[in-house]
Write a protein that holds these residues in place. Structure first.
Motif, PDB file in Angstrom:
ATOM      1  N   THR A 305       0.833  -1.209   0.000  1.00  0.00           N
ATOM      2  CA  THR A 305       0.000   0.000   0.000  1.00  0.00           C
ATOM      3  C   THR A 305       0.862   1.251   0.000  1.00  0.00           C
ATOM      4  O   THR A 305       0.569   2.220  -0.717  1.00  0.00           O
ATOM      5  CB  THR A 305      -0.921  -0.005   1.230  1.00  0.00           C
ATOM      6  N   LEU A 306       1.941   1.239   0.779  1.00  0.00           N
ATOM      7  CA  LEU A 306       2.817   2.406   0.867  1.00  0.00           C
ATOM      8  C   LEU A 306       3.845   2.432  -0.260  1.00  0.00           C
ATOM      9  O   LEU A 306       4.165   3.506  -0.775  1.00  0.00           O
ATOM     10  CB  LEU A 306       3.544   2.406   2.216  1.00  0.00           C
ATOM     11  N   CYS A 307       4.369   1.276  -0.619  1.00  0.00           N
ATOM     12  CA  CYS A 307       5.492   1.234  -1.559  1.00  0.00           C
ATOM     13  C   CYS A 307       5.048   1.235  -3.019  1.00  0.00           C
ATOM     14  O   CYS A 307       5.743   1.780  -3.879  1.00  0.00           O
ATOM     15  CB  CYS A 307       6.340  -0.008  -1.276  1.00  0.00           C
ATOM     16  N   TRP A 308       3.888   0.622  -3.298  1.00  0.00           N
ATOM     17  CA  TRP A 308       3.405   0.529  -4.673  1.00  0.00           C
ATOM     18  C   TRP A 308       2.051   1.196  -4.857  1.00  0.00           C
ATOM     19  O   TRP A 308       1.449   1.073  -5.929  1.00  0.00           O
ATOM     20  CB  TRP A 308       3.320  -0.935  -5.100  1.00  0.00           C
ATOM     21  N   LEU A 309       1.548   1.873  -3.838  1.00  0.00           N
ATOM     22  CA  LEU A 309       0.248   2.545  -3.907  1.00  0.00           C
ATOM     23  C   LEU A 309      -0.835   1.566  -4.348  1.00  0.00           C
ATOM     24  O   LEU A 309      -1.714   1.884  -5.155  1.00  0.00           O
ATOM     25  CB  LEU A 309       0.316   3.737  -4.874  1.00  0.00           C
ATOM     26  N   GLU A 310      -0.760   0.367  -3.784  1.00  0.00           N
ATOM     27  CA  GLU A 310      -1.664  -0.727  -4.144  1.00  0.00           C
ATOM     28  C   GLU A 310      -3.032  -0.537  -3.507  1.00  0.00           C
ATOM     29  O   GLU A 310      -3.155   0.006  -2.399  1.00  0.00           O
ATOM     30  CB  GLU A 310      -1.039  -2.038  -3.671  1.00  0.00           C
ATOM     31  N   GLY A 354      -8.230   2.316  19.898  1.00  0.00           N
ATOM     32  CA  GLY A 354      -7.172   2.931  20.695  1.00  0.00           C
ATOM     33  C   GLY A 354      -5.818   2.302  20.396  1.00  0.00           C
ATOM     34  O   GLY A 354      -4.815   2.998  20.227  1.00  0.00           O
ATOM     35  N   ALA A 355      -5.770   0.968  20.344  1.00  0.00           N
ATOM     36  CA  ALA A 355      -4.519   0.279  20.028  1.00  0.00           C
ATOM     37  C   ALA A 355      -4.087   0.552  18.592  1.00  0.00           C
ATOM     38  O   ALA A 355      -2.895   0.752  18.309  1.00  0.00           O
ATOM     39  CB  ALA A 355      -4.684  -1.218  20.260  1.00  0.00           C
ATOM     40  N   VAL A 356      -5.039   0.564  17.667  1.00  0.00           N
ATOM     41  CA  VAL A 356      -4.707   0.860  16.269  1.00  0.00           C
ATOM     42  C   VAL A 356      -4.153   2.273  16.147  1.00  0.00           C
ATOM     43  O   VAL A 356      -3.164   2.509  15.442  1.00  0.00           O
ATOM     44  CB  VAL A 356      -5.948   0.672  15.375  1.00  0.00           C
ATOM     45  N   LEU A 357      -4.779   3.220  16.829  1.00  0.00           N
ATOM     46  CA  LEU A 357      -4.311   4.602  16.776  1.00  0.00           C
ATOM     47  C   LEU A 357      -2.905   4.733  17.362  1.00  0.00           C
ATOM     48  O   LEU A 357      -2.075   5.480  16.836  1.00  0.00           O
ATOM     49  CB  LEU A 357      -5.289   5.504  17.534  1.00  0.00           C
ATOM     50  N   LYS A 358      -2.630   4.025  18.435  1.00  0.00           N
ATOM     51  CA  LYS A 358      -1.295   4.083  19.048  1.00  0.00           C
ATOM     52  C   LYS A 358      -0.230   3.568  18.067  1.00  0.00           C
ATOM     53  O   LYS A 358       0.853   4.146  17.961  1.00  0.00           O
ATOM     54  CB  LYS A 358      -1.278   3.255  20.327  1.00  0.00           C
ATOM     55  N   CYS A 359      -0.536   2.500  17.353  1.00  0.00           N
ATOM     56  CA  CYS A 359       0.405   1.983  16.349  1.00  0.00           C
ATOM     57  C   CYS A 359       0.575   2.964  15.193  1.00  0.00           C
ATOM     58  O   CYS A 359       1.695   3.185  14.701  1.00  0.00           O
ATOM     59  CB  CYS A 359      -0.082   0.630  15.829  1.00  0.00           C
ATOM     60  N   LEU A 360      -0.518   3.572  14.752  1.00  0.00           N
ATOM     61  CA  LEU A 360      -0.419   4.536  13.660  1.00  0.00           C
ATOM     62  C   LEU A 360       0.385   5.766  14.065  1.00  0.00           C
ATOM     63  O   LEU A 360       1.136   6.318  13.258  1.00  0.00           O
ATOM     64  CB  LEU A 360      -1.824   4.953  13.217  1.00  0.00           C
ATOM     65  N   LEU A 361       0.244   6.190  15.306  1.00  0.00           N
ATOM     66  CA  LEU A 361       1.042   7.323  15.790  1.00  0.00           C
ATOM     67  C   LEU A 361       2.529   6.970  15.817  1.00  0.00           C
ATOM     68  O   LEU A 361       3.382   7.825  15.530  1.00  0.00           O
ATOM     69  CB  LEU A 361       0.574   7.735  17.181  1.00  0.00           C
ATOM     70  N   PHE A 367       8.116   7.802  10.299  1.00  0.00           N
ATOM     71  CA  PHE A 367       8.222   8.474   9.004  1.00  0.00           C
ATOM     72  C   PHE A 367       8.578   9.952   9.165  1.00  0.00           C
ATOM     73  O   PHE A 367       9.258  10.527   8.311  1.00  0.00           O
ATOM     74  CB  PHE A 367       6.909   8.334   8.232  1.00  0.00           C
ATOM     75  N   ARG A 368       8.108  10.561  10.235  1.00  0.00           N
ATOM     76  CA  ARG A 368       8.386  11.972  10.457  1.00  0.00           C
ATOM     77  C   ARG A 368       9.868  12.213  10.701  1.00  0.00           C
ATOM     78  O   ARG A 368      10.408  13.260  10.330  1.00  0.00           O
ATOM     79  CB  ARG A 368       7.559  12.472  11.646  1.00  0.00           C
ATOM     80  N   GLU A 369      10.539  11.260  11.316  1.00  0.00           N
ATOM     81  CA  GLU A 369      11.957  11.401  11.618  1.00  0.00           C
ATOM     82  C   GLU A 369      12.853  10.892  10.499  1.00  0.00           C
ATOM     83  O   GLU A 369      14.073  10.936  10.622  1.00  0.00           O
ATOM     84  CB  GLU A 369      12.275  10.633  12.908  1.00  0.00           C
ATOM     85  N   ASP A 378       1.843  12.401   4.725  1.00  0.00           N
ATOM     86  CA  ASP A 378       0.877  13.283   4.061  1.00  0.00           C
ATOM     87  C   ASP A 378      -0.105  12.508   3.204  1.00  0.00           C
ATOM     88  O   ASP A 378      -1.267  12.900   3.062  1.00  0.00           O
ATOM     89  CB  ASP A 378       1.622  14.308   3.204  1.00  0.00           C
ATOM     90  N   LEU A 379       0.355  11.388   2.620  1.00  0.00           N
ATOM     91  CA  LEU A 379      -0.499  10.620   1.717  1.00  0.00           C
ATOM     92  C   LEU A 379      -1.402   9.644   2.462  1.00  0.00           C
ATOM     93  O   LEU A 379      -2.540   9.407   2.038  1.00  0.00           O
ATOM     94  CB  LEU A 379       0.344   9.852   0.702  1.00  0.00           C
ATOM     95  N   PHE A 380      -0.900   9.054   3.555  1.00  0.00           N
ATOM     96  CA  PHE A 380      -1.629   7.967   4.190  1.00  0.00           C
ATOM     97  C   PHE A 380      -1.804   8.129   5.699  1.00  0.00           C
ATOM     98  O   PHE A 380      -2.936   8.158   6.198  1.00  0.00           O
ATOM     99  CB  PHE A 380      -0.901   6.626   3.938  1.00  0.00           C
ATOM    100  N   ILE A 381      -0.705   8.212   6.446  1.00  0.00           N
ATOM    101  CA  ILE A 381      -0.737   7.956   7.880  1.00  0.00           C
ATOM    102  C   ILE A 381      -1.518   9.027   8.642  1.00  0.00           C
ATOM    103  O   ILE A 381      -2.301   8.709   9.553  1.00  0.00           O
ATOM    104  CB  ILE A 381       0.692   7.834   8.439  1.00  0.00           C
ATOM    105  N   THR A 382      -1.336  10.300   8.294  1.00  0.00           N
ATOM    106  CA  THR A 382      -2.081  11.356   8.992  1.00  0.00           C
ATOM    107  C   THR A 382      -3.579  11.167   8.826  1.00  0.00           C
ATOM    108  O   THR A 382      -4.353  11.278   9.797  1.00  0.00           O
ATOM    109  CB  THR A 382      -1.651  12.732   8.471  1.00  0.00           C
ATOM    110  N   ASP A 383      -4.009  10.877   7.613  1.00  0.00           N
ATOM    111  CA  ASP A 383      -5.440  10.651   7.375  1.00  0.00           C
ATOM    112  C   ASP A 383      -5.942   9.422   8.123  1.00  0.00           C
ATOM    113  O   ASP A 383      -7.065   9.421   8.648  1.00  0.00           O
ATOM    114  CB  ASP A 383      -5.708  10.499   5.875  1.00  0.00           C
ATOM    115  N   TYR A 384      -5.130   8.376   8.179  1.00  0.00           N
ATOM    116  CA  TYR A 384      -5.524   7.192   8.944  1.00  0.00           C
ATOM    117  C   TYR A 384      -5.672   7.523  10.430  1.00  0.00           C
ATOM    118  O   TYR A 384      -6.586   7.038  11.099  1.00  0.00           O
ATOM    119  CB  TYR A 384      -4.489   6.076   8.761  1.00  0.00           C
ATOM    120  N   CYS A 385      -4.760   8.340  10.961  1.00  0.00           N
ATOM    121  CA  CYS A 385      -4.831   8.705  12.381  1.00  0.00           C
ATOM    122  C   CYS A 385      -6.100   9.495  12.692  1.00  0.00           C
ATOM    123  O   CYS A 385      -6.683   9.344  13.782  1.00  0.00           O
ATOM    124  CB  CYS A 385      -3.596   9.529  12.778  1.00  0.00           C
TER     125      CYS A 385
END
Length: 607
Positions: A305-310, A354-361, A367-369, A378-385
């Protein structure tokens, strides 16, 4: 205005809101709450929340200010005492203003067959018309979407240089989903290394070590399961996932927004969430919870999903993609890591959003670092959070159940993993059989080792002596008069020289006796150790040595001069006497290379 830091908690009767407002005037503040709305103002801070449950103003409300910590603590009475408010940790969704009702943008109309003539007359016949113009072929190229819910397009075109280190697909704005998948599968087949896979399959000590690691969600899941068996109501009220202050700060920084997703798009979003969580669970397991410079690479590389935009259409497709990428790309390529990541993802989904959100954060922080990977936030993780805070927990429970029922085998990957393992096992069995046969033969060898080694030594010695004697014969033919070496060297060489076996000289393996055959008699030559006194006597009596004359048959056909004093030599067991030595009991054979001196006995005994 500044949005202050805040957190919510509850007890059976009150909703508790803690607001941090350092350097503000505690005497100048306003609080408003009614139903699900809550507003707080203390210059320069302003906070507006949409509460997950209704509160009332009945005189029990209270507020207090801690000047040392700079925090306001507000207790709001619940409209229904004992009610449990869900989602108090979803801080981004709490910041959203109250949803406003609006008229639908698309309205369903009746079938065209029921149109009346009056409705048809409403058509504007005077509509402005424009002539048809052919458009260039390049302008007809379709733009394809990607990112969370396929909401982004033409974003990556201007970031091609940075994207080479983030995603594997080139020019994604003009590559359809089907073409992305075809290219991804081809790249995975080209990358698969059977040697690397088999090395991890057989030498799996490192794999076993990392599999022993237990991330935080395992203990939390056990605790939740235990409470769930005791009381379902107690389980609903229990808070299993606790966010750190850094995570809360990140949640407050997110800008809340709504997502208009149709049913098909929501399906893609859920499957993409599973794919990202699988890659994250693998990263946590192999690095035992510690982040390193490869963490961002592991997560984005293992997630198609992240590497090939699948965009996946089923859970099975997600599992097959993840399994293929695990055995193709990372350092540890073992199928047990695939199974472990699937089980961990099921646990996370069962723990709720709650657990899913903690993993996404945590993924967002990774990725931020990492410099080029921030694009994936910008493409995926922020929107998922932001999106995960608004969905219902029962959706995740159903997703966990579907993932738990799904199966993935090595044959599903299409990389012939089982065939490779079977072939490698056959080779290993053959090697073990050969090693076992070799060890058995070595154990049987000591019983006859001495006899075999003796016979081999004698045969090799005889062959070498034959070659030596042949060379001596040729050299003696060229020069009959060789130089006589010292008797000490001759006797020493007699002790250590190999035995001769040619033309009448043969070696007996049981005794160290030489037999010299003649037409008339056989003389046994016994190799004995000569005492020191005898050596000195031999040096004095060198003139008594008899020189053998060379014959055409070679050295072996020469006859020995035998002493006539057999009785004297036989009566002296310690060796020949000085008189016997002086009378020629020794036979000297000399050549250019090797002189031989034999002690001859005429006792006539035969072996």
């Amino acid at each position: 205005m500044i949005t202050p830091a805040f957190e919510l908690s509850q007890d059976p009767d009150f909703l508790i809101i803690i607001i941090k407002i350092p350097y503000a005037r505690a005497s100048e503040f306003d609080i408003y709450f009614e139903g699900e709305d809550f507003k707080f103002y203390a210059k320069p801070y302003f906070l507006r929340l949409t509460l997950p449950g209704r509160v009332v103003e009945d005189g029990r409300e209270k507020a207090s200010y801690n000047t040392d910590e700079g925090t306001f603590t507000i207790h709001l009475p619940k409209e229904m005492p004992g009610q449990y408010f869900e989602g108090l940790d979803m801080l981004t969704s709490l910041l959203a203003p109250k949803k406003l009702k609006s008229t639908p943008l698309v309205e369903e109309i009746a079938d065209s067959a029921h149109f009346s003539e009056e409705e048809e007359d409403d058509f504007d016949w005077e509509i402005e018309q424009t002539p048809y113009e052919e458009t260039a072929e390049s302008a007809l190229q379709q733009k394809y979407c990607y990112g969370f819910g396929n909401l982004h397009s033409e974003v990556l075109q201007r970031l091609q240089e940075e994207l080479t280190e983030v995603i594997d697909i080139k020019d994604p704005d003009r590559v359809p989903v089907s073409e992305r998948r075809r290219k991804r599968l081809a790249a995975e087949v080209a990358k698969f290394d059977p040697d690397h896979y088999l090395a991890d399959f057989f030498e799996d000590e490192a794999i076993k070590h990392v599999l022993k690691y237990k991330p935080w969600w395992i203990d939390v899941h056990k605790k939740k399961t235990a409470l769930n068996e005791e009381s379902c109501q107690e389980h609903d009220r229990q808070t299993f996932v606790v966010f750190s202050e850094e995570e809360r700060e990140q949640l407050r920084k997110f800008k809340n927004k709504s997502y208009l997703l149709d049913k098909r798009t929501r399906h893609h979003v859920y499957l993409g969430l599973i794919d990202i969580l699988l890659a994250y669970c693998y990263e946590i397991c192999v690095n035992e919870g510690d982040k390193n410079v490869e963490s961002a690479w592991n997560v984005r590389k293992l997630s198609a999903t992240l590497c090939w935009l699948e965009s996946f259409t089923s859970i099975h497709e997600v599992l097959v993609s993840f399994g293929r990428r695990v055995v193709c790309y990372p350092l540890y390529r073992h199928f047990r890591l695939v199974t472990r990541a699937i089980n961990d993802t099921v646990m996370i989904l069962q723990l709720g959003k709650g657990a899913v959100l903690k993993c996404l954060l945590d993924i967002h922080k990774i990725f931020r670092e990492n410099d080029p990977s921030y694009i994936l936030n910008d493409l995926f993780i922020t929107d998922y959070c932001i999106w995960i805070q608004k969905i219902k927990s029962k959706k995740l429970a159903a997703l966990a159940e579907a993932l738990q029922k799904a199966t993935l085998t090595k044959s599903h990957t299409g990389l012939e993993l089982e065939e490779l393992e079977a072939a490698a096992m056959l080779v290993q069995e053959e090697e073990n059989k050969l090693k076992a046969a070799g060890s058995v033969s070595k154990q049987q060898l000591p019983s006859s080792e001495s006899e075999t080694s003796d016979s081999e030594d004698s045969s090799s010695t005889s062959s070498s002596e034959t070659e030596a004697s042949d060379s001596e014969e040729q050299e003696s033919s060229t020069s009959e008069d060789g130089k006589i070496n010292s008797l000490q060297d001759t006797l020493q060489e007699e002790r250590t020289a190999p035995l001769i076996d040619c033309n009448g000289l043969r070696q007996d393996t049981n005794t160290s006796v030489f037999e010299v055959s003649d037409e008339k008699a056989k003389v046994s030559l016994q190799s004995t150790s000569v005492p020191g006194k005898l050596i000195k006597e031999l040096e004095k009596q060198m003139h008594t040595a008899i020189r053998l004359s060379e014959q055409p048959e070679g050295l072996a056909t020469a006859s020995c001069a035998v002493s006539q004093q057999q009785e004297n030599s036989a009566s002296e067991p310690d060796g020949p006497s000085k008189d016997a030595v002086g009378k020629g009991n020794f036979l000297e054979v000399s050549s250019k290379k090797n002189p031989f001196l034999f002690l001859c006995s005429t006792n006539g005994d035969e072996d």
